[in-house]
Design a protein around this motif. Structure first.
Motif, PDB file in Angstrom:
ATOM      1  N   UNK A 294       0.832  -1.206   0.000  1.00 54.21           N
ATOM      2  CA  UNK A 294       0.000   0.000   0.000  1.00 54.21           C
ATOM      3  C   UNK A 294       0.868   1.258   0.000  1.00 54.21           C
ATOM      4  N   UNK A 295       1.881   1.279   0.880  1.00 53.81           N
ATOM      5  CA  UNK A 295       2.744   2.457   0.952  1.00 53.81           C
ATOM      6  C   UNK A 295       3.552   2.630  -0.327  1.00 53.81           C
ATOM      7  N   UNK A 296       4.020   1.527  -0.880  1.00 51.15           N
ATOM      8  CA  UNK A 296       4.790   1.606  -2.121  1.00 51.15           C
ATOM      9  C   UNK A 296       3.958   2.217  -3.245  1.00 51.15           C
ATOM     10  N   UNK A 297       2.704   1.812  -3.321  1.00 46.60           N
ATOM     11  CA  UNK A 297       1.807   2.372  -4.342  1.00 46.60           C
ATOM     12  C   UNK A 297       1.596   3.863  -4.117  1.00 46.60           C
ATOM     13  N   UNK A 298       1.360   4.253  -2.862  1.00 49.21           N
ATOM     14  CA  UNK A 298       1.095   5.660  -2.559  1.00 49.21           C
ATOM     15  C   UNK A 298       2.324   6.534  -2.808  1.00 49.21           C
ATOM     16  N   UNK A 299       3.512   5.991  -2.535  1.00 50.17           N
ATOM     17  CA  UNK A 299       4.742   6.762  -2.718  1.00 50.17           C
ATOM     18  C   UNK A 299       5.270   6.702  -4.143  1.00 50.17           C
ATOM     19  N   UNK A 300       4.747   5.763  -4.928  1.00 59.88           N
ATOM     20  CA  UNK A 300       5.261   5.590  -6.278  1.00 59.88           C
ATOM     21  C   UNK A 300       6.545   4.796  -6.319  1.00 59.88           C
ATOM     22  N   UNK A 301       6.780   3.946  -5.305  1.00 60.50           N
ATOM     23  CA  UNK A 301       8.002   3.152  -5.199  1.00 60.50           C
ATOM     24  C   UNK A 301       7.662   1.666  -5.292  1.00 60.50           C
ATOM     25  N   UNK A 302       8.594   0.811  -4.917  1.00 55.77           N
ATOM     26  CA  UNK A 302       8.356  -0.627  -4.932  1.00 55.77           C
ATOM     27  C   UNK A 302       8.628  -1.208  -3.554  1.00 55.77           C
ATOM     28  N   UNK A 303       8.239  -2.427  -3.345  1.00 58.51           N
ATOM     29  CA  UNK A 303       8.458  -3.089  -2.052  1.00 58.51           C
ATOM     30  C   UNK A 303       9.902  -3.551  -1.887  1.00 58.51           C
ATOM     31  N   UNK A 304      10.762  -3.258  -2.853  1.00 53.41           N
ATOM     32  CA  UNK A 304      12.188  -3.527  -2.695  1.00 53.41           C
ATOM     33  C   UNK A 304      12.885  -2.417  -1.908  1.00 53.41           C
ATOM     34  N   UNK A 305      12.172  -1.333  -1.691  1.00 58.00           N
ATOM     35  CA  UNK A 305      12.741  -0.174  -0.985  1.00 58.00           C
ATOM     36  C   UNK A 305      12.653  -0.393   0.520  1.00 58.00           C
ATOM     37  N   UNK A 306      13.794  -0.302   1.211  1.00 56.48           N
ATOM     38  CA  UNK A 306      13.834  -0.474   2.657  1.00 56.48           C
ATOM     39  C   UNK A 306      13.769   0.881   3.362  1.00 56.48           C
ATOM     40  N   UNK A 307      13.230   0.848   4.578  1.00 53.51           N
ATOM     41  CA  UNK A 307      12.999   2.073   5.353  1.00 53.51           C
ATOM     42  C   UNK A 307      13.953   2.120   6.535  1.00 53.51           C
ATOM     43  N   UNK A 308      14.692   3.212   6.659  1.00 51.85           N
ATOM     44  CA  UNK A 308      15.595   3.391   7.786  1.00 51.85           C
ATOM     45  C   UNK A 308      14.921   4.131   8.926  1.00 51.85           C
ATOM     46  N   UNK A 309      15.231   3.747  10.146  1.00 48.36           N
ATOM     47  CA  UNK A 309      14.697   4.458  11.311  1.00 48.36           C
ATOM     48  C   UNK A 309      15.129   5.910  11.263  1.00 48.36           C
ATOM     49  N   UNK A 310      14.159   6.819  11.422  1.00 48.39           N
ATOM     50  CA  UNK A 310      14.422   8.233  11.236  1.00 48.39           C
ATOM     51  C   UNK A 310      14.802   8.956  12.504  1.00 48.39           C
ATOM     52  N   UNK A 311      14.666  10.274  12.473  1.00 48.85           N
ATOM     53  CA  UNK A 311      15.110  11.127  13.572  1.00 48.85           C
ATOM     54  C   UNK A 311      14.192  12.336  13.677  1.00 48.85           C
ATOM     55  N   UNK A 312      14.282  13.034  14.793  1.00 48.90           N
ATOM     56  CA  UNK A 312      13.720  14.374  14.902  1.00 48.90           C
ATOM     57  C   UNK A 312      14.474  15.268  13.920  1.00 48.90           C
ATOM     58  N   UNK A 313      13.795  16.183  13.269  1.00 49.84           N
ATOM     59  CA  UNK A 313      14.325  16.840  12.080  1.00 49.84           C
ATOM     60  C   UNK A 313      15.722  17.431  12.232  1.00 49.84           C
ATOM     61  N   UNK A 314      15.988  18.134  13.317  1.00 49.85           N
ATOM     62  CA  UNK A 314      17.298  18.772  13.456  1.00 49.85           C
ATOM     63  C   UNK A 314      18.429  17.755  13.469  1.00 49.85           C
ATOM     64  N   UNK A 315      18.135  16.557  13.941  1.00 49.07           N
ATOM     65  CA  UNK A 315      19.170  15.539  14.057  1.00 49.07           C
ATOM     66  C   UNK A 315      19.621  15.040  12.692  1.00 49.07           C
ATOM     67  N   UNK A 316      18.762  15.160  11.697  1.00 48.64           N
ATOM     68  CA  UNK A 316      19.163  14.763  10.360  1.00 48.64           C
ATOM     69  C   UNK A 316      20.238  15.702   9.827  1.00 48.64           C
ATOM     70  N   UNK A 317      20.056  16.989  10.040  1.00 49.11           N
ATOM     71  CA  UNK A 317      21.074  17.941   9.639  1.00 49.11           C
ATOM     72  C   UNK A 317      22.375  17.733  10.394  1.00 49.11           C
ATOM     73  N   UNK A 318      22.261  17.420  11.684  1.00 45.53           N
ATOM     74  CA  UNK A 318      23.466  17.149  12.475  1.00 45.53           C
ATOM     75  C   UNK A 318      24.174  15.902  11.981  1.00 45.53           C
ATOM     76  N   UNK A 319      23.400  14.881  11.586  1.00 45.10           N
ATOM     77  CA  UNK A 319      23.989  13.661  11.049  1.00 45.10           C
ATOM     78  C   UNK A 319      24.803  13.963   9.796  1.00 45.10           C
ATOM     79  N   UNK A 320      24.238  14.787   8.915  1.00 46.05           N
ATOM     80  CA  UNK A 320      24.911  15.091   7.648  1.00 46.05           C
ATOM     81  C   UNK A 320      26.161  15.940   7.847  1.00 46.05           C
ATOM     82  N   UNK A 321      26.152  16.820   8.847  1.00 43.57           N
ATOM     83  CA  UNK A 321      27.278  17.750   9.013  1.00 43.57           C
ATOM     84  C   UNK A 321      28.309  17.283  10.038  1.00 43.57           C
ATOM     85  N   UNK A 322      27.864  16.662  11.125  1.00 43.71           N
ATOM     86  CA  UNK A 322      28.791  16.214  12.160  1.00 43.71           C
ATOM     87  C   UNK A 322      29.269  14.788  11.931  1.00 43.71           C
TER      88      UNK A 322
END
Length: 528
Positions: free
Chosen positions: A235-263
């Motif tokens: 269902x999610x793959x159809x809604x996102x326009x992707x396939x079920x071969x796509x894996x999902x990584x555990x995310x973060x609170x938004x600011x932490x993503x920027x910190x991950x990329x820079x630090x």
């Protein structure tokens, strides 16, 4: 188009963005879709989580279409979001968080301050969980919001069976997995990471949330950042326009993503980490640090272990309103109007003209303490108020520009105040990595260097927050030997701006005045 494509999704306060990346971290396509926010009063702010999911799907489909990418080539996706609270029942149906019972609004936005009394009650417990949030519970965290929901909307509380941080909600929509990110639970839900203590159920009992597990379905152990939560559902793959071969990584609170990329890339030289911080600055501002050792600072959230990268301790300070404050100043002033990007540019251009004429004397008797939505750090006082000293009867456009300029100065001095608090420990921060909307404001970018004396680093990637989630997605897809390696391999380089210090004396004077205004505000509050 290459194989092994990755998608990072960032849900902020006013929009959802998606970015398509190749394995090396190059941004191939980006799209942004606005989201609604309901403000019934100054303290209440609510989202519609179904709308958010819909906008995320719209943004993802748009980047695939723009890049003419094969959906089957996308092997990983990860979501970051603001620390907003989503409430669902046992069947996944939205549960209202609105006092008027409007069923659409099932999400309490991060900036919502309805739970100030509950946050103060948490602080009064003196429980050990406070040692990981700077000693003071914030109403922006999830626990006081849960307390408020149980006390003020008992019917919603009795219906609730699944309550998520917004990033975890998006992962759940994508995979059906009830797993939660270590980042969201440790930073906003009082999960104790790093010492093996985990959940402190005696704390929940002390504040009347003894039924928190039953109502939220929080798991006993969270998933590390970037951990593989499994593939997309059909269902999610159809809604996102992707396939079920796509894996999902555990995310973060938004600011932490920027910190991950820079630090994250700096972990190749971990001994230098204590000199660096990430400043994720948009509607609000977050100052993020990462270090091998635990170094608590009063009034600064953390330290939390593994909430950016495994093996490292993280702290977060910040300002609850920075970009939002500049918008407010524009709306509030008689010569302001709607704070569009064009209006901000007009104001900034005129400020630069006035500075060319008056130099450091521009509005030098006008001073702003930017705590219009409380002080997140380092005073940790959600009841703190903004202060403006030096107003006149002027109401023309130039008076708006002078106030705007000095508000920018106040915002930068607030960041200096946070850094001074952090630097009383083992940190010696002299380098700020700035990402987010403030990189588009030349006044703020200059001030972050000149008012703090720090070197300012701007990432070369067009969107470091989205890149951070692409890194997490790469880890979930198994493209690199761990998340740290993904951050190093996908880093796009950066550009440094060193302070000129030609107005050092003026900014030192401004900072002295800033500290005196904080002290005078405290005296006035004591009288009140």
């Amino acid at each position: 188009m290459s194989q092994d494509l990755l998608i990072g999704v960032d849900v902020g306060t006013g929009s959802a963005r998606a970015g398509l990346f190749d394995k090396a971290g190059k941004l191939l396509s980006r799209h942004e879709v606005p989201i609604s926010m309901r403000r019934s009063d100054a303290h209440h702010a609510e989202h519609d989580s179904e709308e958010i999911w819909s906008t995320v799907c719209q943004a993802v489909r748009a980047i695939l279409n723009h890049a003419k990418a094969d959906p089957a080539a996308v092997v990983g996706i990860a979501f970051d979001a603001t620390c907003s609270l989503v409430v669902r029942d046992a069947d996944g149906v939205p549960v209202t968080v609105s006092p008027d019972g409007n069923a659409r609004w099932d999400t309490i936005v991060w900036l919502d301050h309805r739970a100030i009394a509950e946050a103060e009650e948490c602080t009064r417990t003196g429980h050990r969980v406070l040692s990981s949030i700077g000693g003071v519970m914030s109403p922006e965290m999830e626990v006081p919001k849960l307390m408020w929901l149980k006390r003020h909307l008992p019917q919603s509380w009795s219906r609730a069976k699944q309550i998520f941080d917004l990033a975890d909600f998006l992962s759940w929509k994508a995979t059906g997995s009830n797993q939660r990110s270590l980042c969201t639970l440790a930073t906003k839900w009082t999960y104790q990471s790093g010492d093996g203590a985990g959940w402190q159920h005696d704390f929940f009992e002390q504040i009347g949330l003894e039924d928190i597990v039953d109502r939220t379905s929080i798991p006993p152990h969270p998933t590390p950042v970037g951990g593989d939560l499994g593939p997309l559902t059909s269902k999610a793959a159809t809604e996102l326009g992707l396939t079920t071969k796509c894996h999902v990584g555990a995310g973060v609170v938004d600011a932490y993503s920027g910190a991950l990329a820079t630090l994250g890339p700096l972990t190749s030289t971990p001994l230098d980490l204590n000199r660096h911080c990430a400043l994720i600055a948009g509607t609000s501002s977050c100052v993020m640090t990462m270090a091998p050792d635990r170094a608590p600072t009063p009034g600064v959230w953390g330290p939390h272990h593994g909430t950016i990268l495994g093996g490292y301790w993280q702290m977060e300070g910040g300002q609850s309103a920075s970009g939002a404050l500049l918008d407010h100043i524009v709306r509030w002033h008689a010569a302001g109007g709607d704070p569009t990007a064009e209006r901000h540019r007009d104001i900034i251009d005129r400020v630069q003209q006035l500075r060319a004429i008056e130099g450091s004397n521009l509005a030098k008797r006008l001073h702003v303490v930017p705590d219009f939505h409380g002080n997140r750090s380092p005073l940790a006082n959600p009841n703190a108020l903004g202060v403006i000293s030096g107003l006149t009867l002027d109401s023309d456009f130039d008076s708006l520009c002078r106030l705007y300029w000095r508000t920018c100065v106040g915002i930068a001095l607030g960041i200096r105040h946070i850094l001074d608090a952090i630097n009383t420990g083992p940190y010696a921060i002299d380098t700020i990595h700035v990402i987010g909307g403030h990189t588009k404001n030349p006044l703020l970018m200059e001030l972050y260097a000149e008012a703090t004396g720090c070197t300012v680093i701007e990432p070369n990637t067009p969107d470091a927050t989205l890149l951070g989630m692409a890194m997490a997605a790469a880890n979930a897809a198994g493209l690199y030997d761990g998340l740290a390696q993904a951050t190093i391999a996908m880093h796009q380089g950066d550009t440094a701006h060193t302070p000129h210090r030609k107005d050092e004396i003026a900014f030192s004077r401004d900072y002295d005045i800033f500290l005196k205004m904080l002290a005078h505000r405290a005296e006035l509050d004591a009288y009140a």
